[in-house]
Design a protein around this motif. Sequence first.
Motif, short mmCIF file in Angstrom:
data_model
loop_
_atom_site.label_atom_id
_atom_site.label_comp_id
_atom_site.label_asym_id
_atom_site.label_seq_id
_atom_site.Cartn_x
_atom_site.Cartn_y
_atom_site.Cartn_z
N LEU A 164 47.24 0.46 0.02
CA LEU A 164 46.32 0.00 -0.45
C LEU A 164 46.56 -1.50 -0.93
CD1 LEU A 164 44.67 2.69 -2.64
CD2 LEU A 164 43.83 1.99 -0.44
N TYR A 165 47.91 -1.70 -1.22
CA TYR A 165 48.23 -3.05 -1.77
C TYR A 165 48.52 -3.83 -0.43
CZ TYR A 165 51.05 -6.74 -3.76
OH TYR A 165 51.44 -7.99 -3.92
N VAL A 166 48.96 -3.40 0.57
CA VAL A 166 49.08 -4.01 1.95
C VAL A 166 47.69 -4.54 2.47
CG1 VAL A 166 49.63 -3.74 4.28
CG2 VAL A 166 51.17 -2.99 2.57
N ASP A 167 46.77 -3.54 2.57
CA ASP A 167 45.37 -3.80 2.78
C ASP A 167 44.69 -4.90 1.84
OD1 ASP A 167 42.90 -3.01 4.41
OD2 ASP A 167 42.10 -2.86 2.36
N SER A 168 44.99 -5.02 0.71
CA SER A 168 44.65 -6.08 -0.12
C SER A 168 44.94 -7.49 0.27
CB SER A 168 44.67 -5.77 -1.83
OG SER A 168 46.09 -5.92 -1.96
N ILE A 169 46.47 -7.39 0.64
CA ILE A 169 46.89 -8.72 0.87
C ILE A 169 46.62 -8.99 2.56
CG2 ILE A 169 49.07 -9.83 1.87
CD1 ILE A 169 50.49 -8.02 0.02
N LEU A 170 46.19 -8.18 3.26
CA LEU A 170 45.66 -8.48 4.57
C LEU A 170 44.17 -9.08 4.61
CD1 LEU A 170 46.95 -5.63 6.67
CD2 LEU A 170 47.89 -8.07 6.67
N ARG A 171 43.33 -8.59 3.57
CA ARG A 171 42.15 -8.97 3.44
C ARG A 171 42.04 -10.35 2.56
NH1 ARG A 171 38.09 -5.43 4.07
NH2 ARG A 171 38.77 -2.96 4.43
N LYS A 172 42.76 -10.54 1.82
CA LYS A 172 42.82 -11.84 1.05
C LYS A 172 43.32 -13.11 1.92
CE LYS A 172 45.44 -14.08 -2.83
NZ LYS A 172 46.27 -14.16 -3.71
N TYR A 173 44.05 -12.69 2.89
CA TYR A 173 44.35 -13.84 3.96
C TYR A 173 43.92 -13.71 5.24
CZ TYR A 173 47.94 -14.81 0.39
OH TYR A 173 48.25 -15.32 -1.07
N SER A 174 42.79 -13.09 5.34
CA SER A 174 41.88 -12.93 6.68
C SER A 174 42.95 -12.37 7.85
CB SER A 174 41.20 -14.14 6.91
OG SER A 174 40.46 -14.51 5.76
N MET A 175 43.82 -11.31 7.68
CA MET A 175 44.55 -10.95 8.78
C MET A 175 44.26 -9.52 8.76
SD MET A 175 46.68 -13.51 9.53
CE MET A 175 48.35 -12.78 10.15
N THR A 176 43.19 -9.01 8.55
CA THR A 176 43.01 -7.29 8.77
C THR A 176 42.60 -7.36 10.42
OG1 THR A 176 40.71 -7.94 8.42
CG2 THR A 176 41.79 -7.11 6.70
N LEU A 209 51.20 -16.34 -1.13
CA LEU A 209 51.39 -15.54 0.06
C LEU A 209 52.80 -14.91 -0.31
CD1 LEU A 209 51.10 -13.99 2.40
CD2 LEU A 209 51.74 -16.04 3.76
N ILE A 210 53.60 -15.69 -0.51
CA ILE A 210 55.14 -15.26 -0.75
C ILE A 210 55.17 -14.52 -1.88
CG2 ILE A 210 57.56 -16.05 -1.12
CD1 ILE A 210 56.34 -16.44 1.66
N GLY A 211 54.58 -14.67 -3.00
CA GLY A 211 54.52 -13.93 -4.40
C GLY A 211 53.87 -12.65 -4.03
N SER A 212 52.89 -12.61 -3.22
CA SER A 212 52.31 -11.36 -2.90
C SER A 212 53.45 -10.44 -2.07
CB SER A 212 51.11 -11.26 -2.02
OG SER A 212 50.20 -11.95 -2.88
N LEU A 213 53.97 -10.91 -0.94
CA LEU A 213 55.06 -10.29 -0.39
C LEU A 213 56.24 -9.86 -1.04
CD1 LEU A 213 54.78 -12.32 2.98
CD2 LEU A 213 54.01 -9.95 2.59
N GLN A 214 56.53 -10.75 -2.20
CA GLN A 214 57.46 -10.48 -3.06
C GLN A 214 57.54 -8.99 -3.76
OE1 GLN A 214 60.55 -11.52 -3.32
NE2 GLN A 214 60.70 -13.65 -3.32
N TYR A 215 56.57 -8.64 -4.22
CA TYR A 215 56.46 -7.44 -4.74
C TYR A 215 56.32 -6.35 -3.92
CZ TYR A 215 54.29 -3.54 -7.43
OH TYR A 215 54.22 -2.47 -8.18
N LEU A 216 55.84 -6.48 -2.56
CA LEU A 216 55.88 -5.57 -1.67
C LEU A 216 57.25 -5.17 -1.19
CD1 LEU A 216 54.19 -3.63 0.16
CD2 LEU A 216 54.05 -5.55 1.86
#
Length: 471
Positions: A164-176, A209-216
Amino acid sequence: MTEETLNKSRCNRKVSASKQLKMYQMDVKGAYLNGILQEKVYMRQPDGFGDGTNRVCWLQKTLYGLKQSGREWNKELDRRMKRKGFSNLQSDPCVYIRRDDDELEIVTVWVDDLLLFASSFKVLRHLREDLKSVFDVTDLGEPSKIVGIEITHQRDLITISQPLYVDSILRKYSMTNANPVSTPLDPNVKLEPNTEEREPNRSNNYASLIGSLQYLTIATCPDIAYAVNRLAAYTANPSFEHYNAAKRVLRYVKGTWNYGITYHDDNSRLVGPTDSNTFYGFSDAAFANADDRRSIFGYVFLLNTGAITWMSKKQATIALSTTEAEYVVLSEAARDAIWLRHLYGELGFIQKEPVLLLGDNDGSISLTKNPQFHKRTKHIDLRWHWVQELVNDGLISVIDCRDPQQTADIMTKPLPRPKFVRHVNELGLSDASSVRDSLEDLSEMRIPGVRLVRQTPRTSWTTLALTAKLV
């Protein structure tokens, strides 16, 4: 959420799996309101609750938003838990444990989220009643999600993931709808610092974006640790090439959105001692990156089939040789090894043998065992020589492990697809929906000089990864 907290989370789950502990999740209602305010703090009368005067309120309890609230809540929590006979671990003060003969109870705390572990359902019911007597809590049942990490139980395995967190990142950056790729970084593309001639990308999107990926990365995805660490070095002045590389990481994450770390019985391979509750680690370093000549180091510790703690980072100083770079990472990895050793010991899993640490440089390994005053090593900072003492005391054992078996290689450089996929599998990462079908396909990992043993079925993140047979 700190990296140490997430390491604790994985470790506690690993303990739970090995001990076949029963798990439960609870939430403390209005946790901060339990704290007793020590300082004199005044506030205006809240709207709708005034008495028509200009008097102010003298706060007795901590409120959300006060700087003191978190600390005072922790002190009150600690006082009430110890009143019930719990003691917190020296290796992690947010883990509480209570023993009575063969009965074991563990409570891990994340602010107001409680994860409970008990040796039986009877003990678990007693633990729940004890907590309800001291806090106003909400029963959440068997844990399925905590601190943003989803927990999937199957009879003999546990998987932690963040779809779900991955999906939220992809939606935020229009990469779905992006096309997936097989590796997070292209090994044929050389990343360089932005120069004045190139137009920089000065928006905040890159840092976000980098911050979002850091938690992942620090939670459930060690496979993107190197890529995110590498791209984070350009946050101050990113170019469009850096942004495109970050979007490639998103494309990789798109293809592995439902991947997670799986802990399960493993009859096919285990490196190291015969005790399945003994962890082991890999360490590696990539000498002198092209940007500033500082080496990139990485290490990972595993227990049975899954990674429990890992690191990918640039060294703070410039190493003058590959031996020095590898020696520094051995010392860094040894710090986590000793912490894990203390944590497992306090939980009742005494590590009877030295922690196995696998490096891939003869010079650095020799230096840990037979320190010599040599003109090429005499300049090495004294702090890194701590690893020699650990080897001499029999707390860790450093042996040689070369590519392609060197799992920490994935933490230090971009790899071609075959090597990358191999190491991803060794980290315990796989499709959570099909992990059970693939268990029989895991191949043995043979490392020269390392004993490979088969074991009777046992279950072993570190308390959840110690409950895979949770029924």
